[in-house]
Design an enzyme around this catalytic site. Structure first.
Site, mmCIF file in Angstrom:
data_model
loop_
_atom_site.group_PDB
_atom_site.id
_atom_site.type_symbol
_atom_site.label_atom_id
_atom_site.label_comp_id
_atom_site.label_asym_id
_atom_site.label_seq_id
_atom_site.Cartn_x
_atom_site.Cartn_y
_atom_site.Cartn_z
ATOM 1 C CG ASP A 39 36.886 42.090 36.534
ATOM 2 O OD1 ASP A 39 35.676 42.370 36.450
ATOM 3 O OD2 ASP A 39 37.676 42.687 37.305
ATOM 4 C CG ASP A 46 37.671 41.840 40.979
ATOM 5 O OD1 ASP A 46 38.075 40.754 41.413
ATOM 6 O OD2 ASP A 46 38.195 42.450 40.023
ATOM 7 C CD GLN A 62 45.705 46.265 40.111
ATOM 8 O OE1 GLN A 62 45.154 46.390 41.203
ATOM 9 N NE2 GLN A 62 45.136 46.678 38.990
ATOM 10 C CD GLU A 81 34.596 44.523 39.017
ATOM 11 O OE1 GLU A 81 34.136 43.803 38.096
ATOM 12 O OE2 GLU A 81 35.806 44.593 39.304
ATOM 13 C CB THR A 88 36.136 49.511 39.523
ATOM 14 O OG1 THR A 88 36.943 48.410 39.920
ATOM 15 C CG2 THR A 88 35.819 50.371 40.724
ATOM 16 C CE LYS A 98 42.390 43.701 39.817
ATOM 17 N NZ LYS A 98 41.373 44.710 40.082
ATOM 18 C CG HIS A 129 38.056 52.072 37.882
ATOM 19 N ND1 HIS A 129 38.437 52.228 39.200
ATOM 20 C CD2 HIS A 129 38.673 50.940 37.449
ATOM 21 C CE1 HIS A 129 39.240 51.223 39.545
ATOM 22 N NE2 HIS A 129 39.408 50.436 38.495
HETATM 23 MN MN MN Z 1 37.792 44.134 38.829
#
Ligand code: MN
Length: 439
Positions: A137, A243, A250, A211, A369, A263, A144
């Site tokens: 990713d 995602d 996080q 995404e 994102t 994630k 973002h």
């Molecule tokens: Mn992501």
């Protein structure tokens, strides 16, 4: 860089009339690939969307009505996973696209043979289009990165490497599911800024991420980087990608090695892969804002500057449990566009392999994102709710700072240009369920 050819001609129409209505995501200029079956007694097989129908490639293989040199290509694309077809490379992908474009055109002498291979999209279930061999990713939206950075690190939102390195991390492929997927709210370690110690609890901050997914077709040998001029020859196509992220997990776990359990509990992709060739009419010049550093030479090429970016319009919609109970359609939360990406698809491929890392047919790259520069062009609810501080109010009066159990998030995407027919990606939908009990 792929060039425009007869398959992109805007005046082309199909004898499948639903492809010609101007609003279908799947006119004859698109021809995306998926894996489907009509019922559990059938094997999964490859298909190509046309209007509200699918060309069943297994039936097409058995009918054997295309040119003889396409037999191995159709056979590979008809399998229950597209990896073998993806590994065949651009000439195979393009030759099948051209043959299907000609066979599906109004007036084609193959109409009778092909119409026997059509299946209604309303009658099928999809699965992942290929074995996803690895998943990486990226973090390509500077809007973002700046918005999230300012929530996590108010004094230092955009780290100094951002404008030089296409930032990414290696994600988890096993938890990527096809549209329609639902998953339990994840458990994890949570620790608020004023808490002395963390606790194991259901995440209170489940989010989506808007995404694009990028599927690698041709791989590279370990130790052999892909030059940026060659990078797009390695890309099969693109899909929509959600995602899912647990922002509280996080925040506590992400330093120093980046996201992990925040994630890896779920990601969801749309069933249809739109090929890079179909996206040719919607390419845009790639440029850095005034004053930003130019990419290093290995991330720069004449063709990347001329047409490395893509104009893909994106939308996030939400349907809550209450809305489902009342039969209300999903409501729009935000719109954005892949053209705002700070790095292009070719740059991601060149950077990923510059150290010799081998990409493989069926690898998936997430774009990160896709938030835009304007108010409301946010690709996550974290940004829409300003880090959970300002709830958003839905048209029915419900409010959200993060996602609630029973919420379904839908992503949609399409391309439009004055000189081309509109094509779309379909949609990806996924639903958050209640957390499991803690043992
Ligand atoms: Mn992501």
């Amino acid at each position: 860089m792929l060039e425009l050819n007869e398959t992109h001609e805007p005046t082309l129409e199909s004898w499948v009339h639903s492809a010609n209505d101007g609003v279908s995501d799947f006119p004859i200029q698109n021809l995306p690939f998926a894996i489907f079956r009509r019922n559990p007694n059938e094997v999964f097989r490859g298909g190509v969307a046309i209007g509200d129908q699918i060309v069943d490639l297994l039936q097409l293989r058995n009918a054997d009505v295309l040119a003889a040199d396409l037999r191995p290509v159709v056979a590979a694309a008809a399998k229950p996973e597209l990896n073998e077809f993806m590994a065949m490379g651009g000439s195979a992908w393009s030759s099948l696209r051209l043959a299907l474009s000609r066979a599906l055109r109004a007036g084609s002498e193959l109409e009778h043979s092909l119409s026997a291979c059509l299946v209604s999209q309303a009658d099928v279930e999809y699965k992942l289009p290929c074995k996803i061999t690895d998943y990486t990713d990226f973090y390509t939206s500077i809007h973002h990165a700046t918005a999230v950075g300012s929530l996590f690190r108010p004094d230092n939102p955009l780290l100094p490497n951002y404008k030089w390195v296409p930032i990414g991390y290696h994600g988890r492929a096993s938890s990527i599911c096809i549209s329609g997927h639902s998953f339990p709210r994840p458990l994890g370690q949570l620790k608020g800024p004023d808490d002395e110690v963390p606790v194991l609890a259901p995440s209170k901050r489940v989010d989506y991420e808007l995404e694009m997914g990028i599927f690698i077709g041709l791989g590279n040998a370990l130790g052999s980087p892909i030059a940026i001029a060659e990078a797009e020859n390695h890309v099969f196509g693109m899909c929509l990608f959600n995602d899912w992220s647990a922002r509280d997990i996080q925040a506590w776990e992400y330093q120093p090695l980046g996201p992990f359990l925040a994630k890896s509990f779920a990601s969801t992709i749309s069933p249809w892969i739109v090929t890079l060739e179909a996206l040719t009419p919607y390419r845009l010049a790639f440029a850095r804002p005034e004053g930003d550093p130019q990419p290093l030479p290995y991330l720069s090429s004449e063709q990347n500057t001329r047409a490395g970016a893509m104009d893909i319009q994106l939308e996030v919609l939400l349907q809550t449990q209450n809305m489902k109970a009342k039969g209300e359609a999903p409501v729009s939360l935000s719109r954005s566009n892949f053209k705002y990406s700070y790095w292009t698809v070719a740059q991601l491929v060149a950077h990923h392999s510059v150290n010799g890392c081998n990409l493989q047919p069926g690898d998936l790259l997430g774009s990160g994102t896709q938030s835009g520069p304007e108010a409301g062009e946010f690709g996550s609810i974290l940004e829409l709710s300003h880090g959970g501080k300002q709830p958003i109010t839905l048209p029915n009066g419900e409010t959200r700072t993060f996602l609630s159990d029973g919420d379904t998030v839908v992503l949609r995407g399409f391309c439009a240009s004055p000189n081309a027919v509109r094509i779309g990606f379909g949609e990806v939908a996924g639903t958050v369920l209640a957390a499991p009990a803690i043992a």
